[in-house]
Design a protein around this motif. Structure first.
Motif, PDB file in Angstrom:
ATOM      1  N   PHE A  98       1.009  -1.124  -0.131  1.00 45.95           N
ATOM      2  CA  PHE A  98       0.015  -0.092   0.158  1.00 45.95           C
ATOM      3  C   PHE A  98       1.211   1.231  -0.240  1.00 45.95           C
ATOM      4  O   PHE A  98       2.125   0.883   0.618  1.00 45.95           O
ATOM      5  CB  PHE A  98      -0.780  -0.153   0.888  1.00 45.95           C
ATOM      6  N   VAL A 105       2.742   2.291  -6.655  1.00 43.94           N
ATOM      7  CA  VAL A 105       1.801   1.353  -7.004  1.00 43.94           C
ATOM      8  C   VAL A 105       1.896   0.600  -8.184  1.00 43.94           C
ATOM      9  O   VAL A 105       1.945  -0.136  -8.557  1.00 43.94           O
ATOM     10  CB  VAL A 105       0.345   2.192  -6.641  1.00 43.94           C
ATOM     11  N   ARG A 109       3.327  -3.414  -9.029  1.00 40.99           N
ATOM     12  CA  ARG A 109       2.238  -3.401  -9.501  1.00 40.99           C
ATOM     13  C   ARG A 109       3.075  -4.439 -10.540  1.00 40.99           C
ATOM     14  O   ARG A 109       2.721  -5.386 -10.910  1.00 40.99           O
ATOM     15  CB  ARG A 109       1.055  -3.391 -10.112  1.00 40.99           C
ATOM     16  N   GLN A 114       1.024  -6.970  -5.254  1.00 43.72           N
ATOM     17  CA  GLN A 114      -0.881  -6.958  -4.729  1.00 43.72           C
ATOM     18  C   GLN A 114      -0.694  -5.433  -4.478  1.00 43.72           C
ATOM     19  O   GLN A 114      -0.532  -5.074  -3.173  1.00 43.72           O
ATOM     20  CB  GLN A 114      -1.383  -7.662  -4.221  1.00 43.72           C
ATOM     21  N   HIS A 116      -1.832  -1.686  -3.700  1.00 46.08           N
ATOM     22  CA  HIS A 116      -3.094  -1.124  -3.810  1.00 46.08           C
ATOM     23  C   HIS A 116      -2.665   0.464  -3.532  1.00 46.08           C
ATOM     24  O   HIS A 116      -2.140   0.514  -2.333  1.00 46.08           O
ATOM     25  CB  HIS A 116      -3.624  -1.404  -2.917  1.00 46.08           C
ATOM     26  N   GLU A 123     -10.895   2.442   4.324  1.00 46.92           N
ATOM     27  CA  GLU A 123     -10.321   2.302   2.418  1.00 46.92           C
ATOM     28  C   GLU A 123      -9.189   0.951   2.828  1.00 46.92           C
ATOM     29  O   GLU A 123      -9.458  -0.226   2.449  1.00 46.92           O
ATOM     30  CB  GLU A 123      -9.986   3.246   1.256  1.00 46.92           C
ATOM     31  N   ARG A 127     -10.237  -2.842   1.624  1.00 43.54           N
ATOM     32  CA  ARG A 127      -9.295  -3.838   1.354  1.00 43.54           C
ATOM     33  C   ARG A 127      -8.928  -5.164   2.423  1.00 43.54           C
ATOM     34  O   ARG A 127      -8.386  -5.963   1.405  1.00 43.54           O
ATOM     35  CB  ARG A 127      -8.311  -2.662   0.456  1.00 43.54           C
TER      36      ARG A 127
END
Length: 153
Positions: A98, A105, A109, A114, A116, A123, A127
């Motif tokens: 995160f 981010v 990726r 993963q 976010h 949030e 998540r």
């Protein structure tokens, strides 16, 4: 040295900048504490070597701490993410990452992480629940878990 190349205004600003150690976000610190009950948590930060001291000052505990000043590599370099994952002994595909910076981010990726965008503690909590983490704390900033995540459990 930054001040040497940019004049007295920058040199005068460095003292207050270095003295500002930030303010802790108790909601996020509480979430971090709860997350660590379930799995190890690390921080990868484009930060000076003061990161460890600042975390200690605010009573914030991570299982792994990676300031770029120690890694010798800044985000969004793929080497920064890989090196942190290597030190944690976790494959990049098994990480949840995160960050509040969209560029970072996106970079994570591209490595199969993963990743976010962090927009708020509420949030973030939602998540993590959607990813299967059984967080139990309730906070006034929190939003309910998505219906799909609730059905999956």
């Amino acid at each position: 040295m930054v001040g040497g190349g940019f004049g007295p205004a920058v040199r005068d600003a460095l003292g207050p900048w270095r003295a500002d150690r930030g303010e802790p976000d108790t909601t996020t610190i509480g979430l971090l504490t709860e997350i660590r009950r379930h799995l190890p948590v690390g921080v990868l930060s484009n930060c000076t070597d003061a990161l460890r001291t600042d975390l200690q000052l605010h009573g914030i505990t991570f299982d792994h701490i990676f300031p770029s000043a120690e890694l010798g590599i800044d985000k969004p370099s793929p080497h920064a993410y890989r090196r942190a994952a290597e030190h944690m002994g976790i494959p990049t595909r098994a990480l949840a990452y995160f960050d509040d910076e969209p560029t970072f981010v996106h970079a994570a990726r591209t490595l199969g992480i993963q990743a976010h965008l962090f927009t708020s503690p509420a949030e973030f909590t939602a998540r993590l629940r959607a990813l299967g983490l059984p967080l139990t704390s309730r906070d006034r900033h929190e939003v309910p878990a998505p219906a799909s995540a609730a059905r999956e459990r």
